[in-house]
Design a protein around this motif. Structure first.
Motif, PDB file in Angstrom:
ATOM      1  N   LEU A  65      29.474  35.955   6.305  1.00  0.00           N
ATOM      2  CA  LEU A  65      29.006  35.232   5.130  1.00  0.00           C
ATOM      3  C   LEU A  65      28.969  36.141   3.912  1.00  0.00           C
ATOM      4  O   LEU A  65      28.477  37.269   3.976  1.00  0.00           O
ATOM      5  CB  LEU A  65      27.607  34.650   5.380  1.00  0.00           C
ATOM      6  N   GLU A  66      29.486  35.628   2.798  1.00  0.00           N
ATOM      7  CA  GLU A  66      29.438  36.333   1.527  1.00  0.00           C
ATOM      8  C   GLU A  66      28.682  35.492   0.512  1.00  0.00           C
ATOM      9  O   GLU A  66      28.908  34.288   0.393  1.00  0.00           O
ATOM     10  CB  GLU A  66      30.849  36.606   0.996  1.00  0.00           C
ATOM     11  N   LEU A  67      27.778  36.154  -0.222  1.00  0.00           N
ATOM     12  CA  LEU A  67      27.080  35.499  -1.312  1.00  0.00           C
ATOM     13  C   LEU A  67      27.843  35.769  -2.600  1.00  0.00           C
ATOM     14  O   LEU A  67      28.161  36.927  -2.906  1.00  0.00           O
ATOM     15  CB  LEU A  67      25.645  36.032  -1.418  1.00  0.00           C
ATOM     16  N   ARG A  68      28.156  34.703  -3.336  1.00  0.00           N
ATOM     17  CA  ARG A  68      28.924  34.839  -4.567  1.00  0.00           C
ATOM     18  C   ARG A  68      28.170  34.225  -5.734  1.00  0.00           C
ATOM     19  O   ARG A  68      27.378  33.296  -5.550  1.00  0.00           O
ATOM     20  CB  ARG A  68      30.301  34.175  -4.413  1.00  0.00           C
ATOM     21  N   GLY A  69      28.406  34.773  -6.913  1.00  0.00           N
ATOM     22  CA  GLY A  69      27.772  34.249  -8.108  1.00  0.00           C
ATOM     23  C   GLY A  69      28.367  32.916  -8.522  1.00  0.00           C
ATOM     24  O   GLY A  69      29.344  32.428  -7.948  1.00  0.00           O
ATOM     25  N   PRO A  89      20.082  38.514  -3.549  1.00  0.00           N
ATOM     26  CA  PRO A  89      19.984  38.026  -4.935  1.00  0.00           C
ATOM     27  C   PRO A  89      20.511  36.608  -5.067  1.00  0.00           C
ATOM     28  O   PRO A  89      21.527  36.348  -5.703  1.00  0.00           O
ATOM     29  CB  PRO A  89      20.847  39.027  -5.721  1.00  0.00           C
ATOM     30  N   VAL A  90      19.811  35.668  -4.444  1.00  0.00           N
ATOM     31  CA  VAL A  90      20.291  34.295  -4.366  1.00  0.00           C
ATOM     32  C   VAL A  90      19.484  33.396  -5.290  1.00  0.00           C
ATOM     33  O   VAL A  90      18.277  33.590  -5.476  1.00  0.00           O
ATOM     34  CB  VAL A  90      20.202  33.781  -2.910  1.00  0.00           C
ATOM     35  N   SER A  91      20.145  32.410  -5.896  1.00  0.00           N
ATOM     36  CA  SER A  91      19.476  31.416  -6.728  1.00  0.00           C
ATOM     37  C   SER A  91      20.364  30.187  -6.801  1.00  0.00           C
ATOM     38  O   SER A  91      21.502  30.189  -6.333  1.00  0.00           O
ATOM     39  CB  SER A  91      19.198  31.971  -8.127  1.00  0.00           C
ATOM     40  N   ASP A  92      19.834  29.114  -7.400  1.00  0.00           N
ATOM     41  CA  ASP A  92      20.596  27.885  -7.538  1.00  0.00           C
ATOM     42  C   ASP A  92      21.945  28.143  -8.205  1.00  0.00           C
ATOM     43  O   ASP A  92      22.021  28.866  -9.199  1.00  0.00           O
ATOM     44  CB  ASP A  92      19.794  26.895  -8.395  1.00  0.00           C
ATOM     45  N   GLY A  93      22.984  27.547  -7.663  1.00  0.00           N
ATOM     46  CA  GLY A  93      24.305  27.681  -8.258  1.00  0.00           C
ATOM     47  C   GLY A  93      25.163  28.756  -7.634  1.00  0.00           C
ATOM     48  O   GLY A  93      26.350  28.854  -7.945  1.00  0.00           O
ATOM     49  N   CYS A  94      24.584  29.579  -6.770  1.00  0.00           N
ATOM     50  CA  CYS A  94      25.377  30.610  -6.098  1.00  0.00           C
ATOM     51  C   CYS A  94      26.325  29.973  -5.077  1.00  0.00           C
ATOM     52  O   CYS A  94      26.143  28.835  -4.664  1.00  0.00           O
ATOM     53  CB  CYS A  94      24.457  31.611  -5.387  1.00  0.00           C
TER      54      CYS A  94
END
Length: 262
Positions: A65-69, A89-94
């Protein structure tokens, strides 16, 4: 007086997101489509992988799994499996991108020119694969013969030993921490934050030892209560739980931004 923390680079503000959850755009190498999903920040990476099995058609052990902006830029790799989503560093829209780890098994699948490659991968990587060759061979028996994945007994024993060692190290670190001590919290992919230890021990929401921290600034996730149980008292959102290895105890006085002197 402390200033409110701003969202990190590449992230959007939380807006009307309910406390403890974020809306993520799920994508995969196996599909050109994306799916909007909401996940609780208290979920572990392993739990998210299990939830994604029916979304992308890939078994959890084969996922990366990769978290992307919001713009598609890389932010962090979601690992290890026991890490919480909220520790990144996760938030809505990621974006949450699923990159499957694919074994080289195509030679055992003859005569598949009319089967789209993504569909083949989905068959190969789902937990209950149908036979994939005329002799009735299946992915499960293929993995068992080659001792891959969960059929690799040596690797499973090693992973179990590593997990046991990690739990022992966490317990040892936690035993050296006491509520009321000042600390510095260092979470991968996030700025360091100072605070005060408010709780040390086991919890109901996740196994293992956890450290409840009352941050100096509103950069936490709750008020010391998780899942209906109160572990410590603090204003919302100054409270958070982190693993002991993310906490350094020491002389960390509360930072003074000098605004009181204006």
């Amino acid at each position: 007086m402390k200033a409110m923390a701003e969202p990190g680079p590449g992230l959007v503000g939380t807006g009307s997101v309910p406390p403890g959850s974020v809306s993520l755009s799920v994508s995969s190498n196996l599909s050109a489509f994306t799916s909007l999903r909401r996940y609780g920040t208290e979920l572990s990476v392993a739990e998210i992988k299990r939830k994604l099995e029916l979304v992308v058609g890939v078994s959890a052990p084969w996922m990366e799994l990769e978290l992307r902006g919001a713009g598609g830029e890389f932010l962090a790799r979601l690992e290890p499996d026991d890490a919480l989503l909220g520790s990144f560093p996760v938030s809505d829209g990621c974006g949450l991108h699923v990159g499957p780890i694919v074994p080289n098994v195509t030679p055992m699948i003859p005569n598949v020119p009319h089967v789209p490659f993504p569909a083949v991968l989905i068959q190969l990587l789902t937990p209950h694969s149908a036979p994939m060759s005329p002799n009735g061979d299946s992915v499960r028996s293929f993995l068992r013969r080659r001792r891959w994945g969960r059929f690799d007994e040596d690797a499973e024993r090693q992973r179990g030993a590593e997990a046991e060692q990690r739990r022992a190290e966490e317990a040892e670190l936690a035993a050296a921490m006491t509520p009321g001590s000042r600390c510095l919290v260092s979470v991968p992919g996030q700025p360091q934050h100072r605070g005060t230890i408010a709780y040390v021990g086991l919890t109901d929401f996740k196994p293992g030892h956890w450290v409840g921290v009352r941050y100096d600034e509103p950069v936490g996730k709750h008020d010391g209560s998780v899942g209906g149980r109160r572990y410590f008292e603090c204003p919302h959102p100054y409270g958070a739980f982190v693993r002991p290895q993310r906490v350094t105890v020491g002389d960390y006085p509360e930072e003074d931004d000098g605004l009181d002197e204006l």
